[in-house]
Design an enzyme around this catalytic site. Structure first.
Site, PDB file in Angstrom:
ATOM      1  N   GLU A   1    -121.611  40.326 -21.500  1.00 39.55           N
ATOM      2  CA  GLU A   1    -122.370  39.056 -21.357  1.00 39.55           C
ATOM      3  C   GLU A   1    -123.787  39.285 -20.864  1.00 39.55           C
ATOM      4  O   GLU A   1    -124.646  38.470 -21.208  1.00 39.55           O
ATOM      5  CB  GLU A   1    -121.612  38.109 -20.419  1.00 39.55           C
TER       6      GLU A   1
ATOM      7  N   ASP B   1    -110.514  35.529 -21.344  1.00 40.16           N
ATOM      8  CA  ASP B   1    -109.453  35.482 -20.339  1.00 40.16           C
ATOM      9  C   ASP B   1    -108.941  34.070 -20.101  1.00 40.16           C
ATOM     10  O   ASP B   1    -109.269  33.424 -19.096  1.00 40.16           O
ATOM     11  CB  ASP B   1    -109.971  36.094 -19.038  1.00 40.16           C
TER      12      ASP B   1
ATOM     13  N   ASP C   1    -116.240  44.867 -24.323  1.00 33.83           N
ATOM     14  CA  ASP C   1    -115.955  43.901 -23.257  1.00 33.83           C
ATOM     15  C   ASP C   1    -117.145  43.860 -22.288  1.00 33.83           C
ATOM     16  O   ASP C   1    -118.026  44.729 -22.329  1.00 33.83           O
ATOM     17  CB  ASP C   1    -114.673  44.369 -22.529  1.00 33.83           C
TER      18      ASP C   1
HETATM   19  O1  MIG Z   1    -112.756  42.086 -15.718  1.00 31.43           O
HETATM   20  O2  MIG Z   1    -110.644  45.527 -19.402  1.00 31.43           O
HETATM   21  O3  MIG Z   1    -111.528  39.926 -21.201  1.00 31.43           O
HETATM   22  O4  MIG Z   1    -109.366  41.366 -22.194  1.00 31.43           O
HETATM   23  O5  MIG Z   1    -108.168  43.247 -20.463  1.00 31.43           O
HETATM   24  C1  MIG Z   1    -111.737  42.156 -16.645  1.00 31.43           C
HETATM   25  C2  MIG Z   1    -109.885  44.670 -18.608  1.00 31.43           C
HETATM   26  C3  MIG Z   1    -112.131  43.131 -17.718  1.00 31.43           C
HETATM   27  C4  MIG Z   1    -111.727  41.472 -19.391  1.00 31.43           C
HETATM   28  C5  MIG Z   1    -111.255  41.253 -20.786  1.00 31.43           C
HETATM   29  C6  MIG Z   1    -109.803  41.565 -20.872  1.00 31.43           C
HETATM   30  C7  MIG Z   1    -109.553  42.990 -20.449  1.00 31.43           C
HETATM   31  C8  MIG Z   1    -110.082  43.218 -19.033  1.00 31.43           C
HETATM   32  N1  MIG Z   1    -111.490  42.872 -18.968  1.00 31.43           N
END
Ligand code: MIG
Length: 795
Positions: free
Chosen positions: A425, A501, A422
């Site tokens: 980016e 999200d 996660d």
């Molecule tokens: O800023 O890890 O897209 O699936 O549950 C949010 C917490 C961070 C974004 C991900 C989401 C995940 C969440 N993350």
């Protein structure tokens, strides 16, 4: 910042982090002030090209301002490079050339012509390029490119009827024409709805369909870019890159062929472990081992098949990457074993940010090894994420990739089955401006050096490369399973994707179909949405409809944001629970088919989920259909994306189609009103399909056409690892009231089923002769041992 977003952000991150986000944005702005971000410079046309030098597979054209290199990587694949400008490091591509291609050339009154057996390109001295068939039919036309400071842009003429697809992950309609898109991977923050742009995973590529053919273009340039696809000028696309050479590949041919070539160049999506095609249950977060056990128990008690549970960030100790919170998860290895005993795999999340904490061994090690990204003045860049201030590994450095990868070992030893990447980016919390690193941050870029302007879009791709290479070494007998939010061209070699999200709205459910289709057309076949949307509280009906649609998407996972109401399948009571159970079971039944599709995509790059025009790209009536999709060659899935709808219109392309639920037969092309009670969505099977399904044993569903033939196949292996396989291809031929079915095998694995069931649709069986011997039959269905040939009489 929009106050609604700010509130949402506050809810997720808390006041302390929000205040720090102000500080972090301020630090970023200060860091960026130290470089000149080029002020917009007026665009300069290039002065004419003056000479041509022939190369074995192309030519080089030189003018006073620019050089153009044209190379045929295959008869139908061209690589064009306009310089000056930095050449891309080969992160996306795995091959330099595809096949030896004899070419011819000729001078022209206003330039030159180069030609292979499939493509002719006319290069005018002014730099205009016309891509043609050898017969002279033009299928892409570019005006001379222009330079502005270090930037390049060019203009591609669009036909009135031309449609454009792709660009990676986009919350836009399936046909991308008429809008402006940015290529700069970004977390939209909070959650996103239809039309948000950019998102986490851009791919600078489009597929074009028009009345004179189809082609795909991929720009191998990771810099920030703008794709204006007929927004400013309706009959032209403008492509602008902020830096780098203007390099692009043009693949001529229909979608299947172009995708095949594109994934030959950038790498094919490898076969995943079979369990990954099952259902995944997730939530931000399951807060303790006890909670995870309760979820698993819920699935068992309600008789719901489940293949994986995901642990979101709260399993970590203070969000420190590669650690485990021992209070919440006192014995993670034991938990993983227990789950595995129930057939459930464990996937854990990893974020790239490493908490700046001298007591965190990963930070200490990274610091010692110089693994973290730095500012131009040599200080380690710090950005804000869940753990607080973090340092970030520089994945553009091969040594750092190896170092990062080494940390997967402890999880591999615990038998963690997959990793969920996660925030890559990369994302940092900033109160305003770009939620990412300052563009001045330095990167190794394989030793050549550069800054974040070049490395930004590559960051996610390279994080996945690091993990993939580590897992191949740490667990050589298992296929890696990685799930990533960000990436770039080539990321399909390493990871699956989910669409991030999303808002929990009907509008976003509908748009999700285009997001998934668009990713598939961008080389990323394994993707899917958070079922129910990420951020909200879907009604039971929205959740059911989302679940039904996602059951036919490659990545099938329920996930939800912190603070949202529970979403495990039983949370909505009846009838939701029973409906969800039916679709979970249907997914299990479909696994042999899905797995066969996975094998196919590993060979050809064809996405599992395809737009209807995949059947016939020359049929314009299919070009804009975005409320239905094909799953492989056999199934047409028409999800219900409107609240309250209990039927919907479905356009059936030409040919014969069977209603999956009732076996009623329809002749396309045409629109039908298909019934869609809450417990069903319309699904059609193409006549001529042979659909392998797991129903106790193996069943081949044979959808007999009223005349002619059809085929189907079944890929089978151990479900993981790299051992032998078996591929069974079935071919049917109908003549009047006789159907012949032939079976041809390939591969080393012994055929695993003693018997199989043949179930005929649209045909009632009277007599069956298996390899020359008549067997008793009853109804539309009979069971046989493996055969070479079956002859059936019936009507
Ligand atoms: O800023 O890890 O897209 O699936 O549950 C949010 C917490 C961070 C974004 C991900 C989401 C995940 C969440 N993350």
């Amino acid at each position: 910042m929009d106050p609604r977003k700010l509130l949402l952000a506050l809810r997720f991150v808390g006041l302390r982090t929000a205040l720090r986000a102000v500080w972090s944005a301020w630090e970023r702005d200060r860091a960026e002030r130290s470089i000149r971000i080029p002020h917009p410079v007026p665009w300069q046309p290039i002065r004419p090209l003056e000479r041509m030098d022939l190369l074995p597979d192309g030519a080089r054209f030189n003018g006073p301002d620019a050089e153009l290199e044209v190379r045929f990587l295959a008869s139908d694949v061209l690589r064009l490079t306009w310089t000056p400008g930095l050449l891309p490091l080969p992160y996306a591509v795995v091959r330099e050339t595809l096949e030896e291609t004899p070419i011819a050339w000729a001078p022209q009154p206003d330039g030159w012509v180069l030609e292979s057996s499939a493509v002719r390109i006319a290069v005018s001295a002014h730099g205009r390029l016309r891509f043609q068939t050898p017969a002279g039919c033009v299928w892409r036309e570019e005006d001379p490119p222009e330079r502005g400071g270090g930037a390049w842009r060019h203009r591609i003429r669009l036909r009135p009827e031309e449609r454009l697809y792709g660009l990676g992950e986009r919350a836009a309609p399936l046909n991308r024409r008429g809008r402006v898109y940015r290529m700069w991977n970004r977390d939209p923050g909070g959650s996103y709805g239809p039309d948000a742009d950019p998102l986490y995973l851009g791919i600078p590529l489009w597929l074009s369909l028009h009345s004179d053919g189809a082609y795909l273009v991929f720009y191998e340039n990771p810099f920030d870019a703008i794709f204006d696809l007929g927004a400013t000028e309706p009959d032209a696309a403008w492509v602008t890159f902020a830096g780098g050479a203007l390099r692009y590949y043009v693949f001529y041919g229909p979608p299947a062929r172009a995708m095949n070539r594109y994934t030959e160049l950038t790498g094919r999506p490898p076969l995943p472990p079979r369990w990954a095609l099952g259902f995944h249950q997730s939530r931000w977060s399951y807060m303790s081992a006890e909670e995870v056990r309760a979820v698993a128990r819920g699935f068992q008690e309600h008789e719901l098949p489940l293949q994986a549970i995901h642990l979101d960030i709260d399993y970590m100790d203070g969000y420190r990457v590669f650690t485990v919170d021992r209070r919440r998860f006192p014995d993670l290895p034991e938990l993983i074993r227990e789950l595995e005993g129930q057939g459930i795999r464990t996937v854990v999340i990893l974020d790239p940010g490493v908490k700046i904490d001298p007591d965190h061994p990963v930070y200490r090690e990274g610091w010692r090894q110089g693994a973290f990204c730095r500012l131009p003045d040599g200080r380690i860049y710090r950005g804000l994420v869940w753990p607080g201030w973090c340092a970030f590994p520089d994945f553009t450095d091969p040594q750092v990739r190896r170092w990062w990868g080494s940390h997967y070992r402890s999880f591999v030893e615990m038998d963690v089955a997959g990793f969920w990447h996660d925030m890559n980016e990369p994302t940092t919390f900033t109160a305003w401006g770009e939620p990412t690193f300052p563009r001045t941050v330095r990167h190794a870029l394989e030793g050549r050096g550069g800054d974040h302007r070049e490395a930004h879009n590559l960051y996610g791709l390279l994080m996945n490369q690091a993990a993939w290479e580590a897992l191949r070494e740490l667990r050589p007998d298992r296929r890696p399973f990685l799930l990533t939010r960000s990436g770039w061209a080539g990321v399909q070699r390493y990871a699956w994707n989910w669409t991030g999200d999303t808002e929990s709205t009907w509008a976003m459910l509908r748009r999700t179909l285009s997001v998934v289709l668009g990713l598939g057309l961008s080389g990323i076949p394994y993707t899917g949405p958070d079922i129910g949307g990420f951020s909200g509280a879907p009604s039971a009906e929205l959740f059911i409809r989302w679940f039904q649609a996602a059951a036919f998407m490659p990545f099938f996972r329920s996930h939800a944001a912190k603070g949202t109401p529970r979403r495990e399948p039983w949370a909505f009571g009846e009838p939701a629970l029973s409906i969800i159970r039916e679709f979970l079971r249907l997914r299990v039944r479909l696994l042999p088919y899905l797995y066969t599709l996975a094998w196919e995509t590993a060979q050809t790059g064809a996405p599992l989920v395809r737009p209807l025009f995949w059947l016939d790209e020359k049929d314009p009536s299919l070009w804009e259909i975005e409320d239905a999709f094909l799953l492989g060659p056999a199934l047409l899935v028409a999800p219900v994306v409107e609240e309250g709808a209990r039927s919907r219109k479905v356009f059936l392309p030409s040919g014969e189609w069977y209603d999956f639920w009732s076996d009623q037969r329809f002749a396309g092309p045409g629109t039908v009103e298909a019934s869609a009670p809450l417990e069903r969505i319309p699904i059609f099977v193409r006549a001529g399909s042979i659909l392998p399904m797991a129903e106790g044993g193996l069943t081949l569903h044979i959808y007999v056409p009223s005349t002619g033939g059809g085929e189907g196949s079944l890929y089978h292996d151990d479900g993981d690892g790299f051992g032998p396989y078996r591929m069974a291809r079935f071919r049917m031929e109908r003549e009047g009231n006789r159907v012949g079915l032939r079976w041809v095998d390939e591969g080393e694995l012994p055929w695993p089923w003693e018997t199989l069931t043949l179930r005929f649709h649209g045909f009632s069986v009277r007599r069956a002769v298996v390899d020359g011997r008549e067997i008793p039959v009853q109804g539309d269905c009979f069971t046989v041992r493996p055969f070479r040939e079956v002859q059936i009489n019936g009507s």
